[in-house]
Design a protein around this motif. Sequence first.
Motif, PDB file in Angstrom:
ATOM      1  N   GLN A 159       6.387   8.656   7.137  1.00  0.00           N
ATOM      2  CA  GLN A 159       5.346   8.167   6.105  1.00  0.00           C
ATOM      3  C   GLN A 159       4.760   6.875   6.498  1.00  0.00           C
ATOM      4  O   GLN A 159       3.856   6.564   5.843  1.00  0.00           O
ATOM      5  N   SER A 160       5.265   6.134   7.550  1.00  0.00           N
ATOM      6  CA  SER A 160       4.717   4.999   7.887  1.00  0.00           C
ATOM      7  C   SER A 160       4.462   3.703   6.737  1.00  0.00           C
ATOM      8  O   SER A 160       3.655   3.483   6.500  1.00  0.00           O
ATOM      9  N   PRO A 161       5.648   3.675   6.065  1.00  0.00           N
ATOM     10  CA  PRO A 161       5.625   2.828   4.880  1.00  0.00           C
ATOM     11  C   PRO A 161       5.235   1.255   5.250  1.00  0.00           C
ATOM     12  O   PRO A 161       5.479   0.908   6.325  1.00  0.00           O
ATOM     13  N   THR A 162       4.503   0.615   4.482  1.00  0.00           N
ATOM     14  CA  THR A 162       4.030  -0.554   4.661  1.00  0.00           C
ATOM     15  C   THR A 162       5.246  -1.662   3.943  1.00  0.00           C
ATOM     16  O   THR A 162       5.251  -2.787   4.325  1.00  0.00           O
ATOM     17  N   PHE A 163       5.960  -0.993   3.096  1.00  0.00           N
ATOM     18  CA  PHE A 163       7.123  -1.925   2.293  1.00  0.00           C
ATOM     19  C   PHE A 163       8.110  -0.957   1.839  1.00  0.00           C
ATOM     20  O   PHE A 163       7.737   0.166   1.685  1.00  0.00           O
ATOM     21  N   THR A 203       0.908  -1.307   0.036  1.00  0.00           N
ATOM     22  CA  THR A 203      -0.023   0.052  -0.051  1.00  0.00           C
ATOM     23  C   THR A 203       1.003   1.216  -0.045  1.00  0.00           C
ATOM     24  O   THR A 203       0.535   2.159  -0.823  1.00  0.00           O
ATOM     25  N   LYS A 204       2.025   1.439   0.647  1.00  0.00           N
ATOM     26  CA  LYS A 204       2.845   2.121   0.766  1.00  0.00           C
ATOM     27  C   LYS A 204       4.242   2.040   0.809  1.00  0.00           C
ATOM     28  O   LYS A 204       4.860   1.719   1.781  1.00  0.00           O
ATOM     29  N   TYR A 205       4.680   2.138  -0.459  1.00  0.00           N
ATOM     30  CA  TYR A 205       6.047   1.612  -0.779  1.00  0.00           C
ATOM     31  C   TYR A 205       6.981   2.928  -0.677  1.00  0.00           C
ATOM     32  O   TYR A 205       6.688   3.839  -1.550  1.00  0.00           O
ATOM     33  N   VAL A 206       8.168   2.880  -0.039  1.00  0.00           N
ATOM     34  CA  VAL A 206       9.113   3.874   0.160  1.00  0.00           C
ATOM     35  C   VAL A 206      10.317   3.410  -0.238  1.00  0.00           C
ATOM     36  O   VAL A 206      10.818   2.247   0.466  1.00  0.00           O
ATOM     37  N   GLU A 259      16.299   1.572  12.715  1.00  0.00           N
ATOM     38  CA  GLU A 259      15.322   2.388  12.196  1.00  0.00           C
ATOM     39  C   GLU A 259      14.304   2.055  11.560  1.00  0.00           C
ATOM     40  O   GLU A 259      13.230   2.334  11.679  1.00  0.00           O
ATOM     41  N   ILE A 260      14.452   1.471  10.302  1.00  0.00           N
ATOM     42  CA  ILE A 260      13.585   0.974   9.351  1.00  0.00           C
ATOM     43  C   ILE A 260      12.749   0.078  10.044  1.00  0.00           C
ATOM     44  O   ILE A 260      11.592  -0.045   9.832  1.00  0.00           O
ATOM     45  N   ALA A 261      13.404  -1.228  10.908  1.00  0.00           N
ATOM     46  CA  ALA A 261      12.515  -2.094  11.440  1.00  0.00           C
ATOM     47  C   ALA A 261      11.371  -1.574  12.400  1.00  0.00           C
ATOM     48  O   ALA A 261      10.590  -2.079  12.737  1.00  0.00           O
ATOM     49  N   SER A 262      11.781  -0.433  13.000  1.00  0.00           N
ATOM     50  CA  SER A 262      10.897   0.161  14.103  1.00  0.00           C
ATOM     51  C   SER A 262       9.614   0.485  13.466  1.00  0.00           C
ATOM     52  O   SER A 262       8.525   0.640  14.170  1.00  0.00           O
ATOM     53  N   THR A 263       9.354   0.614  11.851  1.00  0.00           N
ATOM     54  CA  THR A 263       8.139   0.927  11.234  1.00  0.00           C
ATOM     55  C   THR A 263       7.387  -0.550  11.235  1.00  0.00           C
ATOM     56  O   THR A 263       6.174  -0.168  10.883  1.00  0.00           O
ATOM     57  N   ASN A 264       7.993  -1.762  11.482  1.00  0.00           N
ATOM     58  CA  ASN A 264       7.184  -3.043  10.991  1.00  0.00           C
ATOM     59  C   ASN A 264       6.841  -2.974   9.642  1.00  0.00           C
ATOM     60  O   ASN A 264       6.171  -4.017   9.287  1.00  0.00           O
ATOM     61  N   ALA A 265       7.441  -2.402   8.984  1.00  0.00           N
ATOM     62  CA  ALA A 265       7.289  -2.597   7.400  1.00  0.00           C
ATOM     63  C   ALA A 265       7.914  -3.791   6.903  1.00  0.00           C
ATOM     64  O   ALA A 265       9.188  -4.107   7.294  1.00  0.00           O
ATOM     65  N   LYS A 266       7.610  -4.577   6.216  1.00  0.00           N
ATOM     66  CA  LYS A 266       8.486  -5.566   5.135  1.00  0.00           C
ATOM     67  C   LYS A 266       9.343  -4.864   4.165  1.00  0.00           C
ATOM     68  O   LYS A 266       8.927  -3.868   3.593  1.00  0.00           O
ATOM     69  N   GLY A 267      10.186  -5.533   3.497  1.00  0.00           N
ATOM     70  CA  GLY A 267      10.947  -4.920   2.752  1.00  0.00           C
ATOM     71  C   GLY A 267      12.221  -5.650   2.091  1.00  0.00           C
ATOM     72  O   GLY A 267      11.943  -6.827   2.333  1.00  0.00           O
ATOM     73  N   VAL A 268      12.876  -5.139   1.076  1.00  0.00           N
ATOM     74  CA  VAL A 268      14.062  -5.915   0.471  1.00  0.00           C
ATOM     75  C   VAL A 268      15.316  -5.113   0.511  1.00  0.00           C
ATOM     76  O   VAL A 268      15.291  -3.903   0.336  1.00  0.00           O
ATOM     77  N   ILE A 269      16.558  -5.689   0.567  1.00  0.00           N
ATOM     78  CA  ILE A 269      17.706  -5.051   0.633  1.00  0.00           C
ATOM     79  C   ILE A 269      18.846  -5.619  -0.170  1.00  0.00           C
ATOM     80  O   ILE A 269      18.554  -6.892  -0.550  1.00  0.00           O
TER      81      ILE A 269
END
Length: 516
Positions: A195-199, A41-44, A240-250
């Motif tokens: 921005q409270s990203p979801t991904f 929904t919210k990709y940053v 810091e990124i993990a504190s948003t609980n967003a999933k993601g790719v590195i």
Amino acid sequence: MKKIIISTLAVSALLFTTSCENDFDTDVKDIQVTKGDADFTKYVALGNSLTSGYRDGALYADGQNESYPSMIAQQMKLVGGGDFKQPLMPDNNGGLLLATPLGTLQIANTKLYISSFIDGSPDLKYANGNVATTLTNTVLTGPFNNMGVPGAKVAHLLADNYGNVQGVAAKTANPYFVRFASEPTTSVIKDFKKQSPTFFSLWIGNNDALLYALAGADATAETLTPAVQFTQYYNALVNEIASTNAKGVIANIPSVTSIPALTTIPVNPLTAAVLGNGNVTAGNATIDALNAQIYGPLNQILTALGAGDRIKPLSKTAANPLLIKDESLTPLGVQITAAATASGNPTLVALAGYLGATYGQARQAKAGDLVPLTTKAAIGTLQTLPPGVPASLGARGIAYPFADNYILTGTEVADINTTIDAYNVAIKAAATAKGYAFVDANKKMSELGSQSGISFDGVKYTAKFVTGGAFSLDGVHLTGRGYAVIANEFIKSINATYKSNLPEVDPNKYSGIKFP
């Protein structure tokens, strides 16, 4: 404005792929696209110039619209992904202006383009006569999903005031982030979290080694981030990124010493034709003169000192290497001066002090050394010499050794790659610890070094500079087609980790090098 002429001699490279077979799976017409365990929904996107869509030596609108995060976002929309907003430049010139109390200053060049071909090599010029039209001080209204900041290192994403225009001159702030920071005192990571990203996607760390490499490993100009420090900053960023609980790719970092910006110019470009500006007879005469004045006498002196392999006479039939200063060599200046003084040769005696001071750590470039693209324009330019020294000895890289910052020595290359290996260990560990998808960009880019290329719907892509379709004209950043290939690597990893089935993009739909 000086012309920039770049040779198209053999290139090793940065991109990625494995074979000439079709490397993409695009037949998805009968497949229902699903998001799997992810929420798009919210990709940053976080990163540097590679994330922003930077290409051809500049940030400009068309390049940004072909950034790999933008491509990924379009695929995410198929399963509920939201809009993807980018801090677009207002035109396709590139370049930046900064308003200061002393007046408006241009702090970045406009984009490169091929004006014509000269003897088979592209003549590169700057768009709009290298006159920038974008004012850095003009702050855009966000928030923005593409938070790629050209020039940023890992630590910079954590730094407060990184978007403060007052810090640009002192390099405590970044002019590109100034354009879209929510406020001067903020940091990139703070604006990301707001921005409270979801991904998210994260591709950062390239500049921690790249800028140092492009500067010829000159630590007074750029620094190579120590691996321990890099790991600390990277882990802090990921936390810091993990504190948003967003999933993601590195993604990890490619070997920056294999990009065309560092591999296009050979270490031995000095042929008779080159030295004679196209006239072989004149070039042979120059070789004879240089061998008599410098190369022959120095080879004799150095041979007597057990270092005859440093400088050998020039050849009329083979390509000759550049002359460089290697600060890792044992200084032999005192010995060279003494030998020249004792030679009895009036010319050598008169130049003895100069010879010792100039050639004590000189050697000819060799396999394993790298010549930045920016060095080509300096080959043969004249060095100011002391009174009494013939002007013919002032041609840089030919008779006068290039300073160490003009060349990456094999030892410097090895140090950089060892450090990058350590960076990548830290990146992989961080991705694994948090359960994020992981892109081994370094492996894919190394595979392209085989020059086997990839093929998609009959179009072959290789890493060859200019003609391969993957790299833009700066030799560092990708074309739209190149960014499409890396977008697919991200998509593959996202699908594998989160059980989604986002379709890959079609590289042929994006732009490559524009020829005149």
